[in-house]
Design an enzyme around this catalytic site. Structure first.
Site, mmCIF file in Angstrom:
data_model
loop_
_atom_site.group_PDB
_atom_site.id
_atom_site.type_symbol
_atom_site.label_atom_id
_atom_site.label_comp_id
_atom_site.label_asym_id
_atom_site.label_seq_id
_atom_site.Cartn_x
_atom_site.Cartn_y
_atom_site.Cartn_z
ATOM 1 N N ASN A 394 0.829 -1.204 0.000
ATOM 2 C CA ASN A 394 0.000 0.000 0.000
ATOM 3 C C ASN A 394 0.866 1.257 0.000
ATOM 4 O OD1 ASN A 394 -1.944 2.045 0.491
ATOM 5 N ND2 ASN A 394 -3.253 0.604 1.564
ATOM 6 N N ASP A 395 1.435 1.590 1.143
ATOM 7 C CA ASP A 395 2.207 2.832 1.244
ATOM 8 C C ASP A 395 3.408 2.852 0.308
ATOM 9 O OD1 ASP A 395 0.484 3.752 3.239
ATOM 10 O OD2 ASP A 395 1.629 2.756 4.802
ATOM 11 N N VAL A 396 4.019 1.690 0.065
ATOM 12 C CA VAL A 396 5.242 1.658 -0.748
ATOM 13 C C VAL A 396 4.953 1.821 -2.234
ATOM 14 C CG1 VAL A 396 6.497 0.260 0.930
ATOM 15 C CG2 VAL A 396 5.216 -0.875 -0.896
#
Length: 469
Positions: A394-396
């Site tokens: 997700n964040d990456v």
């Protein structure tokens, strides 16, 4: 006839060389297993040499040997059971636990040595080494237990500390620790050691409790370094060269890895330890507005897209670990490779919950090492990728890192899957990642969402691809 101390020191040199060789081999997935085995053999050599030296030089009784043998047997059994029973998804928790046990062992060894220190031997260097071993080891032990609790998602460890101005509080505790350490060293007395342990216990909790789950890979690497520094200090306490060398290696490698993790997140170590990654609002508008144009897809549609692809890149994240989908992903990749499609895996340094988490999972599934591509290597060519399949990340992969200067992850290097011709995101829902911010990738024009459990989704895609022939 050689002096026993000379023979032991030569044996320590052999063990130290093997430690260095093993550590070097662990730098590459292809040789990591052999490197781990070589390091284990080095530790066994060091333990046996130390035990033999104690027996010869002190004329220790058979009871001493039996205790050492019992310790080796109990530790070996526990290690073997953990190796078999602990799931790959629980590996970050296990690493945190091992870090803590290493720190705790240093505290106990230094404390035992302190009990036997006489006034004549209570020199500055000895007392300093004992004090540092107790301080660093205690912080490592309790900090690692807190890290374990956070990784295990135990509710108590997710609650904020009821301490006003925690950074000021930590600074006061650190000052008290330095005062106690100075009293212990200058006075040659042992009672401050207990105070150091109590204060370091408090610091271990208050340092790690405020740190969020997104920063756990950095914290684990740092605690690993702490455990090595505590071991090195203990080596000075008991005058054991191989413990000094091995502890220094662990401490140095842990610091280097911590710096790599911080660079991968575009954050400083000070910011990780004393700052917080707060949830940000992202672009203007609500999440509902951002996700108004989200398009969902099915396994059959994905199979047809893959049937015309020439290059496919998998981007694994922690969701892959939770779903235990690594073997299913390998099967899908093999199926695509058999069709002549080029398959690669894009690995972000902080994907998952510990350094190298995705590498470990994929290696466990026998994914070919040459297919694993680091972020810096894969990013320049993602524009030529036909299909990027994001599984649990997700964040990456959040493009806000590049587009929104007000985002909490602004400037964090990401895997730029948004540049691929088609992006397929396998996820249970539109929930945010650890950073608690929305991800506009989900609503991008070239993105399709496959809402499902990671393993079930990949197995469904495998079945659909096989049906197409």
């Amino acid at each position: 006839m050689f002096d026993s101390q000379i023979i032991v020191n030569l044996t320590y040199v052999v063990a130290a060389v093997l430690f260095i060789v093993g550590l070097k081999m662990m730098a590459h997935p292809r040789s990591a297993v052999r490197g781990n085995l070589i390091s284990s053999v080095a530790m066994l050599i060091a333990v046996v040499a130390t035990a033999a030296w104690i027996f010869v030089d002190t004329n220790d009784t058979l009871a001493g040997w039996l205790l050492i043998g019992l310790g080796l047997a109990v530790g070996g059994v526990i290690g073997a059971v953990m190796a078999v029973k602990v799931e790959m998804t629980q590996m970050p928790q296990l690493v945190a636990l091992f870090n803590g046990l290493g720190g705790g062992a240093s505290v106990l060894v230094a404390g035992a040595e302190l009990v036997g220190v006489t006034d004549a031997h209570a020199t500055v260097d000895v007392m300093l080494a004992i004090g540092l071993s107790g301080l660093i080891g205690t912080v490592t032990f309790w900090g690692s237990l807190v890290g374990f609790g956070k990784l295990q998602e135990i509710d108590w460890f997710e609650k904020p500390l009821p301490i006003p101005m925690p950074q000021v509080f930590n600074a006061l505790v650190a000052v008290l620790l330095l005062i106690m350490l100075a009293v212990m060293v200058s006075g040659g007395v042992g009672w401050p050691y207990l105070v150091i342990i109590l204060l370091a216990t408090v610091l271990g909790f208050t340092l790690v409790m405020p740190i969020g789950g997104a920063d756990m890979p950095v914290v684990i690497a740092l605690l690993n370094s702490y455990s090595g520094l505590a071991a090195a200090a203990t080596g000075f306490v008991i005058d054991n060269n191989v413990l000094i060398i091995s502890g220094s290696l662990v401490g140095a490698s842990g610091i280097i890895l911590t710096q790599i993790m911080c660079k991968a997140m575009n954050r400083s170590l000070v910011n990780v330890l004393f700052g917080t990654m707060q949830a940000g609002g992202g672009p203007a508008g609500s999440d509902d507005e951002m996700y108004a144009n989200v398009r969902s897809t099915s396994a059959d549609d994905i199979a047809m897209i893959l049937d015309t692809a020439q290059r496919v890149v998998f981007v694994p994240g922690y969701g892959l670990a939770v779903a235990q989908a690594q073997h299913a992903v390998r099967d899908l990749a093999n199926l695509l490779s058999d069709k002549g499609i080029e398959v690669e895996y894009a690995i972000h340094p902080v994907a998952g919950r510990m350094p190298g988490h995705m590498n470990v999972l994929l290696a466990e599934a026998d994914v070919p090492y040459e297919q694993l591509k680091e972020m810096d290597e894969i990013n320049p060519t993602l524009g030529q990728v036909d299909v990027a399949i994001v599984i649990g990340a997700n964040d990456v992969v959040n493009p806000l890192a590049n587009t929104d200067p007000n985002s909490p992850i602004s400037g964090m290097p990401i895997i730029e899957v948004d540049k691929a011709r088609t992006v397929i995101v396998i996820k249970r829902s539109l929930s945010p990642g650890f950073a608690k911010i929305p991800n506009p990738l989900f609503a991008a024009e070239n993105t399709l969402m496959f809402f499902s459990d990671g393993k079930k989704a990949v197995l469904d895609i495998v079945g659909a691809v096989k049906e197409l022939g």
